[in-house]
Design an enzyme around this catalytic site. Structure first.
Site, PDB file in Angstrom:
ATOM      1  N   CYS A 154       0.967  -1.265  -0.228  1.00 61.13           N
ATOM      2  CA  CYS A 154      -0.158   0.055  -0.055  1.00 61.13           C
ATOM      3  C   CYS A 154       0.912   1.420  -0.020  1.00 61.13           C
ATOM      4  O   CYS A 154       1.540   1.526   1.014  1.00 61.13           O
ATOM      5  CB  CYS A 154      -0.848  -0.181   1.227  1.00 61.13           C
ATOM      6  SG  CYS A 154      -1.785   1.540   1.495  1.00 61.13           S
TER       7      CYS A 154
ATOM      8  N   CYS B 198       0.229   3.589   2.781  1.00 66.25           N
ATOM      9  CA  CYS B 198       0.690   3.019   4.238  1.00 66.25           C
ATOM     10  C   CYS B 198       2.224   3.323   4.152  1.00 66.25           C
ATOM     11  O   CYS B 198       2.631   3.909   5.153  1.00 66.25           O
ATOM     12  CB  CYS B 198       0.214   1.723   4.066  1.00 66.25           C
ATOM     13  SG  CYS B 198      -1.194   1.415   3.736  1.00 66.25           S
TER      14      CYS B 198
END
Length: 123
Positions: free
Chosen positions: A32, A35
């Protein structure tokens, strides 16, 4: 570099978030992009706030936990204070917003928060 965060699993999640004080939990995954961008921000704020527990849950490694908590978008940040969930929101926060969120959580009147939680419980 020493990390200021702890990794949580389904085995220690409940015990950790039900503890006294402030507990932040970042739900993330290695693939991600947002993230990965949020991770250094989270680490910097963790280093500045040693009195707060900063935890991370790898949604790939902990699919049961992520599913049980209905995590549908990552990163998702959950904040618990004295065992009560006081904030939950998907999306990476810039450092000033994360620091502001933390000061808002510190300023909460937990007696008031608990009273509101009690009112929301089905009778």
């Amino acid at each position: 570099m020493a990390t200021s965060t702890i990794e949580l699993t389904k085995d220690d999640f409940i015990e950790t978030v039900q503890g006294d004080g402030i507990r932040l939990v970042d739900f993330w995954a290695a693939w991600c992009g947002p993230c990965r961008a949020f991770s250094p921000v989270y680490e910097r704020v963790a280093e500045k706030n040693p009195d707060v527990v900063f935890a991370k849950v790898d949604t790939e490694a902990e699919p049961e936990l992520s599913s049980a908590l209905e995590i549908s978008s990552i990163p998702t940040l959950m904040v618990f204070r004295d065992g009560v969930l006081v904030f939950s929101q998907p999306g990476a926060l810039p450092q000033p917003a994360l620091e502001d969120l933390l000061s808002q959580v510190r300023a909460l009147d937990m007696a008031e928060v608990r009273a509101k939680v009690e009112q929301q419980q089905p009778r």
